[in-house]
Design an enzyme around this catalytic site. Structure first.
Site, PDB file in Angstrom:
ATOM      1  N   PRO A  85       0.831  -1.220   0.000  1.00  0.00           N
ATOM      2  CA  PRO A  85       0.000   0.000   0.000  1.00  0.00           C
ATOM      3  C   PRO A  85       0.864   1.268   0.000  1.00  0.00           C
ATOM      4  CG  PRO A  85      -0.681  -1.507   1.745  1.00  0.00           C
ATOM      5  CD  PRO A  85       0.601  -2.053   1.184  1.00  0.00           C
ATOM      6  N   GLU A 112       1.307  -7.440   8.194  1.00  0.00           N
ATOM      7  CA  GLU A 112       1.610  -6.008   8.151  1.00  0.00           C
ATOM      8  C   GLU A 112       2.710  -5.707   7.146  1.00  0.00           C
ATOM      9  OE1 GLU A 112      -1.412  -5.472  10.118  1.00  0.00           O
ATOM     10  OE2 GLU A 112      -0.206  -3.689   9.719  1.00  0.00           O
ATOM     11  N   ARG A 154      -0.265  -8.716 -21.382  1.00  0.00           N
ATOM     12  CA  ARG A 154      -1.034  -8.374 -22.570  1.00  0.00           C
ATOM     13  C   ARG A 154      -0.263  -7.425 -23.484  1.00  0.00           C
ATOM     14  NH1 ARG A 154      -3.570  -3.581 -22.630  1.00  0.00           N
ATOM     15  NH2 ARG A 154      -5.257  -4.277 -23.988  1.00  0.00           N
ATOM     16  N   ASP A 169      -6.300   1.232 -26.052  1.00  0.00           N
ATOM     17  CA  ASP A 169      -6.350   1.022 -24.590  1.00  0.00           C
ATOM     18  C   ASP A 169      -6.682   2.320 -23.867  1.00  0.00           C
ATOM     19  OD1 ASP A 169      -5.700  -1.588 -24.566  1.00  0.00           O
ATOM     20  OD2 ASP A 169      -3.606  -1.334 -23.988  1.00  0.00           O
TER      21      ASP A 169
HETATM   22  C1  LIG Z   1       0.858  -7.169   3.368  1.00  0.00           C
HETATM   23  O1  LIG Z   1       0.924  -7.125   1.945  1.00  0.00           O
HETATM   24  C2  LIG Z   1       0.065  -6.249   1.312  1.00  0.00           C
HETATM   25  C3  LIG Z   1      -1.056  -5.752   1.969  1.00  0.00           C
HETATM   26  C4  LIG Z   1      -1.901  -4.871   1.301  1.00  0.00           C
HETATM   27  C5  LIG Z   1      -1.623  -4.482  -0.008  1.00  0.00           C
HETATM   28  N1  LIG Z   1      -2.345  -3.592  -0.790  1.00  0.00           N
HETATM   29  C6  LIG Z   1      -1.785  -3.400  -1.985  1.00  0.00           C
HETATM   30  C7  LIG Z   1      -2.301  -2.475  -3.017  1.00  0.00           C
HETATM   31  O2  LIG Z   1      -1.642  -2.349  -4.065  1.00  0.00           O
HETATM   32  O3  LIG Z   1      -3.368  -1.884  -2.757  1.00  0.00           O
HETATM   33  S1  LIG Z   1      -0.395  -4.325  -2.226  1.00  0.00           S
HETATM   34  C8  LIG Z   1      -0.492  -5.006  -0.640  1.00  0.00           C
HETATM   35  C9  LIG Z   1       0.355  -5.894   0.000  1.00  0.00           C
END
Ligand SMILES: COc1ccc2nc(C(=O)O)sc2c1
Length: 239
Positions: A85, A112, A154, A169
């Site tokens: 994230p 986490e 792709r 695209d």
């Molecule tokens: C713990 O590993 C994670 C957790 C949430 C997450 N959310 C992502 C996203 O790209 O929204 S990648 C990702 C990896």
């Protein structure tokens, strides 16, 4: 292209072998390796995580498990991609970057996340990208890997039946794709726009460009702001 994925849920990556990607694998355009992180554990419980230093909720994935796994899977040519994230946005432009690579390795975090030293150590030997597929938080990296691999695969020559598909695209010209229609001509009293049945391809192309600009303005004005001035002709500006 060789793609390797390291995960504690190998079964999550089964869709990689289906449909379009399955055909690309059968054609030898892509080869995919999925590796269970627990194969690198040494204890009877096959533990891959531990409590976070500094306290806080959840668990963190252990560097002394991830390190040896990536040592074994990565090569000097690897581009290591860690979905998180906290990553930079994964965009169509990044997909094109990845499509030019010979070896992609994906490290799927859970809980986490992965001890930061795993990324810091790997960056001493290979190129590492921490990327996010959107402004929301998943439970792990596997879903992000499925999305990224599809967006990249792709683009590879020979994977899509019609290579011209890329030209239309969304995001290819920096804009969202406009609406599409097929038979029947009228469906539940909704008719296909007349211009699309006119046979006048100059008009059709203009209409499609207008639809794309309006849709982008309404849904993603940020994309318009990021385009250079010369991306718009005088008709565009008159819209
Ligand atoms: C713990 O590993 C994670 C957790 C949430 C997450 N959310 C992502 C996203 O790209 O929204 S990648 C990702 C990896």
């Amino acid at each position: 292209m060789q793609i390797d994925v390291v995960t504690i849920f190998p079964e999550y990556l089964t869709p990689l072998r289906a449909a379009l990607l399955g055909k690309a694998i059968d054609k030898g355009l892509i080869s995919v390796g999925v590796h269970d992180l627990r194969d690198w554990t040494q204890d009877v419980h096959k533990a891959v995580d531990d409590s976070p230093y500094g306290g806080g909720p959840g668990m963190v994935m252990k560097a002394d498990i991830w390190g040896p796994a990536l040592d074994d899977v990565c090569t000097d040519e690897t581009r290591l991609i860690v979905p998180t994230p906290a990553g930079r946005p994964f965009t169509q432009a990044v997909a094109h970057e990845y499509a030019n690579e010979s070896h992609l390795v994906f490290a799927c975090g859970r809980y986490e996340g992965i001890d930061q030293r795993v990324v810091d150590d790997a960056a001493r030997r290979v190129r590492v990208d921490e990327v996010s597929i959107g402004d929301y938080v998943l439970v792990g990296g596997e879903v992000a890997v499925l999305a990224i691999v599809e967006a990249v695969a792709r683009l590879l020559p020979g994977v899509l039946g019609n290579p011209k598909s890329h030209a239309e695209d969304s995001f290819q010209d920096g804009l969202l794709e406009g609406p599409s229609y097929t038979r029947p001509e009228v469906w539940r009293e909704l008719a296909v726009p007349d211009v699309l049945r006119s046979g006048n391809h100059k008009l059709i192309n203009r209409w499609r460009r207008d639809q794309s600009l309006v849709r982008t303005f309404e849904r993603r004005p940020d994309l318009l702001e990021s385009l250079p001035e010369d991306a718009f002709d005088k008709h565009d500006r008159a819209l």
